[in-house]
Design an enzyme around this catalytic site. Structure first.
Site, PDB file in Angstrom:
ATOM      1  N   GLU A 131      39.134  38.833  44.709  1.00  0.00           N
ATOM      2  CA  GLU A 131      37.809  38.681  44.952  1.00  0.00           C
ATOM      3  C   GLU A 131      37.333  39.920  45.900  1.00  0.00           C
ATOM      4  O   GLU A 131      36.062  40.247  45.728  1.00  0.00           O
ATOM      5  CB  GLU A 131      37.439  37.408  45.709  1.00  0.00           C
ATOM      6  CG  GLU A 131      37.521  36.197  44.914  1.00  0.00           C
ATOM      7  CD  GLU A 131      37.377  34.793  45.860  1.00  0.00           C
ATOM      8  OE1 GLU A 131      38.123  34.513  46.724  1.00  0.00           O
ATOM      9  OE2 GLU A 131      36.484  34.168  45.560  1.00  0.00           O
ATOM     10  N   GLU A 151      43.660  29.646  43.524  1.00  0.00           N
ATOM     11  CA  GLU A 151      42.914  28.647  44.493  1.00  0.00           C
ATOM     12  C   GLU A 151      43.202  27.181  43.884  1.00  0.00           C
ATOM     13  O   GLU A 151      43.427  26.257  44.593  1.00  0.00           O
ATOM     14  CB  GLU A 151      41.350  29.078  44.644  1.00  0.00           C
ATOM     15  CG  GLU A 151      41.390  30.057  45.627  1.00  0.00           C
ATOM     16  CD  GLU A 151      41.199  31.316  45.000  1.00  0.00           C
ATOM     17  OE1 GLU A 151      41.716  31.627  43.644  1.00  0.00           O
ATOM     18  OE2 GLU A 151      40.948  32.383  45.417  1.00  0.00           O
TER      19      GLU A 151
END
Ligand code: 3H9
Length: 722
Positions: A131, A151
């Site tokens: 990210e 995640e």
């Protein structure tokens, strides 16, 4: 380089006081290095082992960007040291009070930076690590780099802009593939999907500098991902992909998955800021869920094997060849794991017929893998070429390791091992593969021998736990060698303290507790299929009765005859097991045990005959326990066993019990293990369940003193992991 980073403040310098006053600020200087190379400000992540984006790293990055803005730099390059670019958010900070800057704020700052920001990825860029790259303006990667958003494997979603920025680059379909699988993808594939700008060979830092320099030169300037629309250029396809992912939702994770898809959908439908807010709120909700807590704990528990390894100080032996005594399911499984890791293996059986059956079974398993396309025929042949079989002591000559996997008592195992050790010559490493009394082994073989235990839990792919136990005072090379061997076999070793009395190691103790409570529930009126189903629904791969059918009821009965600190099997007895054995129902290999296995698919099928036998054996009629009681009692019995193991210092921490249950007992990762799930259920509730169990059969269950101690002090098992 890494050393330079870590000690940039100067060891023992006056900076120590500063560090106490401003811990994050000071550490941030050591975990993110700032160097200006001509017009490029280079920020290097150096937070080993995996460059997790801890508060210090976030602060270091923020400071670095601000410093570049205040300098005459024309571009910023973010690189990392070590084999991992970044494993993302620091998992250890989850559940702690948040500390600024958040990843979200930092990434907005980077995206809004008026200088162009280039990220150069080596190794893995995962979760928040990727990210970070998405928030930068340009992304390049080494050819062997991998990117991913794992995640979901922690019960989360990318919570720092991943669900909003990735679809803008790659479209909904590719973004959801990466986000929902959680699997990393190769740099080249990421490039094809628009997630990267270039994949480079050779010196990555050098390539990054050239990129940054050329962008500055060409006046290309920043390129905020929030303004990119490549992945959304065809909104109809985007929404059709979203609909297809929604339509494919199924199973117990459908709710979470659905929310993740909605976030990706929001990247098209909502303004960027609103999309980020939506993502943030789902992230917070998932972070607080028991499922995510369980999965995050499982992540840490699985690494206790690594912590355990740090307690092993010796130097492992170089191992080339092994002898495995016993070609049954256990010996066969061990032999295959040795062959798979490229070790020469000699399988010993008592006679030629048993030997050829054992070797034939191994070949069968490999053949099936070849026909399924999981294994190349040449690889099967290479593995089989490493295997030899014998029924003679002399075949052990020159062996480095001898493992006894036969179903014999400790003194016999000791005599067998002593005989083979003599034939091997030198001083081979000796191990028994079952839960025998190590003190008897040492007595039989002699104190100078290098003998320990490696307790396996086949099938090994499903249950990779290996409990390693060495006698007190053993040479350090023994534990080190057993550990190294287990790891080479692709398994997860866990060091267990010797008890000397054959009381069972960890997984065996937990399994025994689970089985005893199942007998207890049977007596109260529950059916085996109801108990198995409730236990599976709660989070085990197999219920206790199907598992026992696989092992055989006789083996189960023997296991259940020993007393332990947490329970006394004599009090409940095994009336139901005995009734089934008397009826000749010995388990799956006989076609009948707790279930019948007489259909073509060989599936466990509830049998009315079993129901009649059990009804006739039950002392009276009571209302059969329901799912909630079955699950609560099972949970209480297992956690109580674990609490005793911790109290008796058989393991160092409750998380080691969790690791054993997750990798040796088929417990669902989302449960996090028996000790974490006890914390989540509430210790008082489980203590009350133990009291209720004891009320039925006084003395059958002995609560560990840890229950009262923790409850009295308002603490949890997790507190004991610190
Ligand atoms: C996230 O990023 C959320 C964001 O979207 C939004 C936030 C707002 N943090 O596995 P290893 C430790 S969620 C802290 O044995 P390998 C690990 O515990 C994160 N520590 O090495 C171990 O410590 P110890 C999403 C971490 O080479 C040591 O590093 N990211 C983290 O076999 C070595 O680990 C992930 O889920 C972490 N993030 O594998 C990636 N990661 O020695 C999780 C590792 O004290 N990590 N540690 O036990 C991995 O998949 C593997 O660790 C990796 C290296 C492939 C990186």
């Amino acid at each position: 380089m890494t050393e330079m980073c870590r000690y940039a403040g100067g060891e023992g310098s006056g900076d120590d006081l500063e560090e106490i006053l401003h811990p994050y600020e000071d550490r941030s200087m050591t975990v993110v290095r700032y160097v200006q190379q001509e017009r490029v400000a280079v920020l290097t992540l150096c937070n080993p082992p995996v460059n997790a984006l801890s508060v210090a790293t976030r602060t270091g990055l923020l400071d670095g960007v601000n410093r570049a803005l205040a300098s005459d730099a024309a571009a910023i390059l973010i690189v990392a040291e070590g084999s991992t670019f970044s494993a993302g958010a620091d998992i250890n900070e989850f559940g702690q009070p948040p500390v600024e800057p958040s990843l979200g704020d930092l990434f907005r700052h980077i995206e809004d930076c008026p200088l162009p920001v280039v990220v150069a990825i080596q190794g893995a860029a995962l979760g928040g690590g990727f990210e970070l790259a998405l928030a930068a303006h340009y992304r390049i990667a080494a050819r062997n780099a991998r990117i991913g958003l794992p995640e979901v494997k922690l019960g989360l979603l990318p919570g720092a802009g991943g669900t909003q920025r990735l679809p803008r680059l790659s479209g909904a379909n590719a973004a959801l593939e990466v986000i929902l699988s959680g699997e990393p993808i190769a740099a080249e594939a990421a490039l094809q999907m628009g997630m990267l700008d270039d994949v480079v060979d050779g010196d990555l830092a050098e390539a990054g500098l050239i990129w940054a320099d050329q962008i500055a030169d060409g006046g290309l300037g920043p390129r905020p991902t929030r303004k990119v629309t490549t992945g959304m250029s065809d909104p109809v396809t985007f929404m059709a992909d979203i609909a297809a992912w929604h339509a494919a939702l199924e199973g117990e994770t459908a709710d979470t998955t659905g929310k993740i898809i909605e976030c990706v959908e929001a990247s098209l439908l909502l303004p960027f800021e609103a999309g980020l807010r939506r993502e943030r709120s789902v992230f917070r909700e998932l972070l607080a869920s028991d499922r995510s807590r369980g999965l995050r704990h499982a992540f840490r528990a699985e690494r206790s094997a690594g912590r355990s390894a740090k307690q092993v100080s010796g130097k492992p032996r170089y191992i080339q060849s092994c002898v495995v005594m016993g070609g049954g399911f256990l010996g066969g499984s061990i032999s295959m794991a040795l062959l798979n890791s490229g070790l020469k293996t000699t399988l010993i059986e008592t006679d030629d017929a048993s030997l050829s059956e054992a070797v034939g079974s191994i070949l069968d398993v490999y053949d099936r893998s070849v026909s399924r396309g999981d294994l190349a025929a040449s690889e099967r042949d290479a593995r089989m070429a490493l295997l030899s079989g014998s029924s003679a002591y002399t075949s052990a000559a020159g062996a480095d390791v001898i493992i006894h996997a036969g179903p014999v008592a400790a003194d016999q195992a000791g005599r067998d091992l002593a005989g083979f050790a003599k034939a091997a010559g030198g001083q081979p490493i000796l191990a028994v593969a079952s839960d025998l009394d190590i003190s008897v082994l040492v007595e039989t073989i002699g104190r100078d021998a290098l003998v320990g235990q490696m307790v396996f839990h086949p099938p090994l792919r499903a249950n990779p736990l290996v409990e390693v136990l060495v006698p007190e005072g053993a040479a350090p090379e023994l534990a080190a060698s057993l550990f190294a061997l287990a790891r080479r076999m692709g398994l997860k070793p866990l060091l267990v303290a010797p008890r000397g009395s054959g009381e069972g190691l960890i997984a065996g103790r937990l399994r025994g507790a689970m089985r005893q409570v199942a007998e207890h529930l049977l007596i109260l009126g529950a059916a085996p299929e109801a108990i198995d189903a409730a236990v599976r629904d709660w989070g085990f791969r197999l219920g206790p009765f199907e598992a026992e059918d696989r092992a055989g009821l006789e083996a189960g009965r023997a296991d259940q005859s020993r007393s332990y600190p947490d329970r006394n099997p004599q009090i409940i007895g095994q009336p139901m097991t005995s009734a089934l054995l008397d009826a000749g129902r010995t388990g799956r290999s006989a076609g009948a045990g707790w279930f019948s296995y007489d259909t073509e698919d060989g599936r466990a099928r509830p049998d009315p005959v079993v129901r009649d036998i059990l009804s006739a054996t039950r002392p009276g009629t009571t209302a059969a326990p329901g799912d909630a009681q079955i699950q609560l009692w099972t949970q209480a019995a297992i956690a109580n066993s674990g609490a005793w193991l911790v109290a008796d210092k058989v393991v160092d921490h409750p998380i080691d019990v969790d690791m054993a249950a997750l990798s040796g007992l088929g417990m669902a990762r989302a449960r996090g293990g028996p000790m974490l799930s006890a914390d989540l259920a509430g210790l008082a509730q489980l203590q009350q369940a133990l009291a209720a169990m004891n009320a039925e059969h006084p003395g059958a269950w002995t609560p560990s003193p840890l229950w009262s101690e923790l409850i009295k002090n308002g603490r949890s098992f997790s507190d004991l992991n610190e």
